[in-house]
Design a protein around this motif. Structure first.
Motif, short mmCIF file in Angstrom:
data_model
loop_
_atom_site.label_atom_id
_atom_site.label_comp_id
_atom_site.label_asym_id
_atom_site.label_seq_id
_atom_site.Cartn_x
_atom_site.Cartn_y
_atom_site.Cartn_z
N GLN A 137 0.83 -1.20 0.00
CA GLN A 137 0.00 0.00 0.00
C GLN A 137 0.87 1.26 0.00
N ALA A 138 1.99 1.22 0.73
CA ALA A 138 2.91 2.35 0.73
C ALA A 138 3.55 2.55 -0.64
N LEU A 139 3.91 1.44 -1.30
CA LEU A 139 4.50 1.52 -2.63
C LEU A 139 3.53 2.16 -3.62
N TRP A 140 2.28 1.68 -3.61
CA TRP A 140 1.29 2.24 -4.54
C TRP A 140 1.01 3.72 -4.23
N GLY A 141 0.99 4.05 -2.97
CA GLY A 141 0.60 5.42 -2.62
C GLY A 141 1.69 6.45 -2.78
N GLN A 142 2.98 6.03 -2.73
CA GLN A 142 4.05 7.01 -2.67
C GLN A 142 5.04 6.95 -3.82
N ALA A 143 5.20 5.80 -4.46
CA ALA A 143 6.32 5.68 -5.40
C ALA A 143 5.97 5.19 -6.79
N LEU A 144 4.92 4.39 -6.92
CA LEU A 144 4.67 3.71 -8.18
C LEU A 144 4.30 4.68 -9.30
N ARG A 145 4.90 4.47 -10.48
CA ARG A 145 4.55 5.23 -11.68
C ARG A 145 3.75 4.31 -12.59
N PHE A 146 2.44 4.58 -12.65
CA PHE A 146 1.55 3.75 -13.45
C PHE A 146 0.29 4.52 -13.75
N ASP A 147 -0.14 4.45 -15.01
CA ASP A 147 -1.35 5.14 -15.44
C ASP A 147 -2.37 4.10 -15.89
N PRO A 148 -3.45 3.88 -15.12
CA PRO A 148 -4.43 2.87 -15.50
C PRO A 148 -5.09 3.13 -16.85
N SER A 149 -5.12 4.39 -17.29
CA SER A 149 -5.74 4.69 -18.58
C SER A 149 -4.87 4.25 -19.76
N ASP A 150 -3.58 3.98 -19.50
CA ASP A 150 -2.67 3.48 -20.54
C ASP A 150 -1.77 2.43 -19.90
N PRO A 151 -2.29 1.22 -19.63
CA PRO A 151 -1.55 0.23 -18.86
C PRO A 151 -0.32 -0.31 -19.56
N LEU A 152 -0.18 -0.10 -20.87
CA LEU A 152 0.99 -0.59 -21.60
C LEU A 152 1.96 0.54 -21.94
N TRP A 153 1.87 1.66 -21.25
CA TRP A 153 2.80 2.77 -21.42
C TRP A 153 4.24 2.24 -21.25
N PRO A 154 5.13 2.44 -22.24
CA PRO A 154 6.45 1.80 -22.20
C PRO A 154 7.30 2.15 -20.98
N ASP A 155 7.19 3.37 -20.44
CA ASP A 155 8.06 3.78 -19.35
C ASP A 155 7.37 3.68 -17.99
N ARG A 156 6.36 2.83 -17.88
CA ARG A 156 5.72 2.60 -16.58
C ARG A 156 6.63 1.73 -15.71
N ASP A 157 6.44 1.82 -14.42
CA ASP A 157 7.13 0.91 -13.51
C ASP A 157 6.61 -0.51 -13.70
N ARG A 158 7.52 -1.47 -13.55
CA ARG A 158 7.14 -2.88 -13.59
C ARG A 158 7.05 -3.42 -12.17
N VAL A 159 5.98 -4.20 -11.91
CA VAL A 159 5.77 -4.77 -10.59
C VAL A 159 5.48 -6.25 -10.74
N VAL A 160 6.20 -7.07 -10.01
CA VAL A 160 6.00 -8.51 -10.01
C VAL A 160 5.49 -8.92 -8.64
N VAL A 161 4.39 -9.65 -8.59
CA VAL A 161 3.79 -10.11 -7.34
C VAL A 161 3.81 -11.63 -7.34
N SER A 162 4.31 -12.22 -6.26
CA SER A 162 4.49 -13.68 -6.24
C SER A 162 3.39 -14.42 -5.52
N GLN A 163 2.42 -13.73 -4.93
CA GLN A 163 1.38 -14.39 -4.14
C GLN A 163 -0.01 -14.06 -4.67
N PRO A 164 -0.82 -15.07 -4.97
CA PRO A 164 -2.20 -14.78 -5.40
C PRO A 164 -3.02 -14.12 -4.30
#
Length: 577
Positions: A27-54
């Motif tokens: 929640q801290a990562l999403w709120g303070q640091a992540l660069r991501f635009d939901p309106s363009d989810p394939l924007w080339p310079d977006r941050d990449r996030v890998v989640v290992s737990q369903p």
């Protein structure tokens, strides 16, 4: 596999619930640091996030208040998430070196638990990340207070490690979520300034936050602020990209398109370097191919374990990964998942088992990754034959969505590279033999027997290489170096009045995709004999009910008298039956 419509990629290895501390860190990562635009989810310079737990994926969806409308999730063995993330960070480093920070300036984040840190593939990938100095990579792991040995190993690999205690109790006796988030925000701020990959350990003792992990009520409204921040960053990037001098090349790389006149230029380079002169082995021809592709398509990124000493092209092009087979294969998946690059890996054929988990994951994710297997094992003789990986070809051919190529000469090697570069929906494996091409002048002049239409050849997966195409007494089917054995057997059978046709079968799945008329024309109606220094599993598909398979023991000595007698006896038995 894509990370649409969320900025994370779920490479789930377990179904366990995430710790409360890891959820607050997310929640801290999403709120303070992540660069991501939901309106363009394939924007080339977006941050990449890998989640290992369903389980963590479910809680993050609750936090965003959104609905999964097409997230492509793929389960993977533990540790593959970290290995893939290291590949994503390596892709960012390669692209930023080419195009500059004005076009490529994003980070890779991993959310995992302590079990991921303990796996061999994660430790190998971590060592590679430290060696390559991937400072824009950050792993956030939720671990038990008593189990931080994985963090010590990451630190020994050149990572910067920060520990965040999640044991601060709030008024209700549970975790003080705001205090934890503030501590994670401080650690993330240090990540931005770090010159090494960062590992943030969120330690938590039993009893603190042991209930069902939850998000604050303010998390969902905060998602709008995250989206606004990402939208502002994306628009600024679009303005810079529009004015960038390398915009056209960057767009081509992102689209995975070949440069103009690519096929013409590569054909000319191939004729100059390989098409003339003494016959070369498929392994040597592959070295020339990599060299030419790298010059014509600089987006090629090659990783290798131990480059062959006799082939300097591998050494010049590849990033050496030492003996880290597992980690290298996982990195290749990350390179492919990031996009804009052509990931190639060079590995020994006897290391296939260590490649298998990442290869299977690439097949499920439908990622374009090319593995070159240096087939030393097929050249072993005598007592060393114990190391011959006879079952590996059959197992790789049986793996869904994996194309295996086993060329016998430079011509088929080039066709295998062409097919692998054109195939964008799955991995390809090219098995390369180091023994020289031993074709006779007559087969050199007419590799198709002079009877098939122009353009029919190895790019179809199988083709008539020599001998009569119609009036034949037997069809000899082989791949790789065994094609030379089949050619020698054809000549010896001709001395006994038996007309044999040699069919080269470099790629089963490619041949299976051709139309039935072509397959029948190539295989013919005469009895069929398969020759390959490998397991016979699956060969019945091409040999039919009257077919005979001759494996490693039968052709260990090439086309000797024993092999000739066995083939003649089989044909005589069919004739008298």
């Amino acid at each position: 596999m894509t990370d649409f419509p969320f900025p994370w990629t779920d490479l789930a290895a377990r179904d366990s619930a995430p710790t409360e501390g890891l959820l607050q860190a997310a929640q801290a990562l999403w709120g303070q640091a992540l660069r991501f635009d939901p309106s363009d989810p394939l924007w080339p310079d977006r941050d990449r996030v890998v989640v290992s737990q369903p389980g963590l994926m479910d809680r993050l969806r609750d936090m965003t208040g959104d609905v999964d409308a097409g997230l492509d999730m793929s389960r993977a063995p533990p540790g593959q998430a970290i290995g893939t993330a290291v590949g994503l960070a390596l892709a960012e480093a390669r692209l930023s070196a080419r195009f500059g920070r004005s076009l490529v300036d994003h980070r890779t984040w991993v959310l995992c638990d302590g079990a991921d840190l303990e796996t061999g593939v994660a430790l190998e990938a971590a060592a590679l990340a430290g060696m390559l100095g991937l400072a824009r990579l950050c792993v956030i792991a939720g671990v038990a207070q008593s189990d931080t040995s994985g963090a010590d190993r990451f630190a020994a690999s050149g990572w910067s490690v920060r520990r965040v205690s999640c044991e601060v109790p709030g008024p209700d006796g549970q975790m003080d979520r705001e205090a934890v988030r503030n501590a994670v925000v401080a650690a993330i701020a240090a990540t931005v300034r770090a010159r090494r990959p960062m590992l943030i350990i969120c330690t938590q003792a039993a009893g603190i936050g042991s209930g069902r992990p939850t998000t604050d009520d303010a998390a969902v409204p905060a998602w709008a602020a995250v989206a606004a921040r990402g939208r502002t960053a994306r628009r600024g990037w679009q303005r810079r990209a529009f004015r960038h001098r390398l915009r056209a090349e960057f767009t081509r790389w992102q689209n995975g398109a070949a440069p103009p006149l690519w096929e013409v230029d590569w054909a000319r380079a191939w004729r100059t370097n390989v098409g003339s002169g003494t016959p070369a082995s498929p392994l040597a021809a592959a070295g020339h191919a990599l060299d030419q592709i790298a010059q014509l398509r600089p987006e090629l990124t090659c990783l290798t374990l131990a480059p062959p000493d006799h082939d300097p092209q591998y050494t010049a092009l590849a990033i050496a990964c030492g003996t880290r087979d597992h980690g290298m294969a996982a990195l290749l998946n990350g390179l492919g998942l990031h996009g804009a690059l052509l990931p190639f890996g060079v590995i020994s054929a006897v290391s296939i088992d260590r490649l298998r988990p990442a290869l299977r994951l690439a097949a499920v994710m439908r990622q374009q990754v090319v593995h070159l297997l240096c087939d030393e094992g097929a050249a072993l003789q005598g007592a060393d034959m114990i190391w011959l990986p006879v079952e590996q070809l059959a197992s790789l051919r049986a793996m869904p969505n994996v194309f295996l190529f086993r060329p016998c000469d430079p011509v088929e090697t080039r066709a295998a590279f062409t097919s692998a570069l054109a195939r964008t929906d799955g991995p390809s494996v090219i098995v390369l033999d180091g023994r020289p091409d031993t074709r006779r002048p007559d087969t050199e002049a007419a590799p198709h027997g002079g009877t098939l239409p122009l353009g029919i050849g190895p790019e179809q997966g199988a083709y008539v290489r020599s001998g009569p195409n119609v009036a034949r007494d037997v069809t000899l089917i082989a791949s790789g170096h065994e094609v030379a054995v089949a050619e020698a057997l054809r000549r010896r059978l001709a001395g006994h009045g038996i007309e044999a046709c040699v069919v080269s079968l470099p790629c089963w799945k490619q041949f299976a995709r051709t139309d039935a008329t072509y397959r029948e024309a190539v295989l013919g109606t005469a009895p069929r004999i398969g020759l390959e220094r490998a397991s016979g599993f699956g060969w019945e598909r091409w040999l039919g009910t009257e077919g005979l398979f001759l494996g490693a023991e039968a052709i260990a000595n090439g086309c000797d008298d024993a092999l000739l007698a066995r083939v003649r006896a089989h044909l005589a038995a069919i004739t008298t039956a």
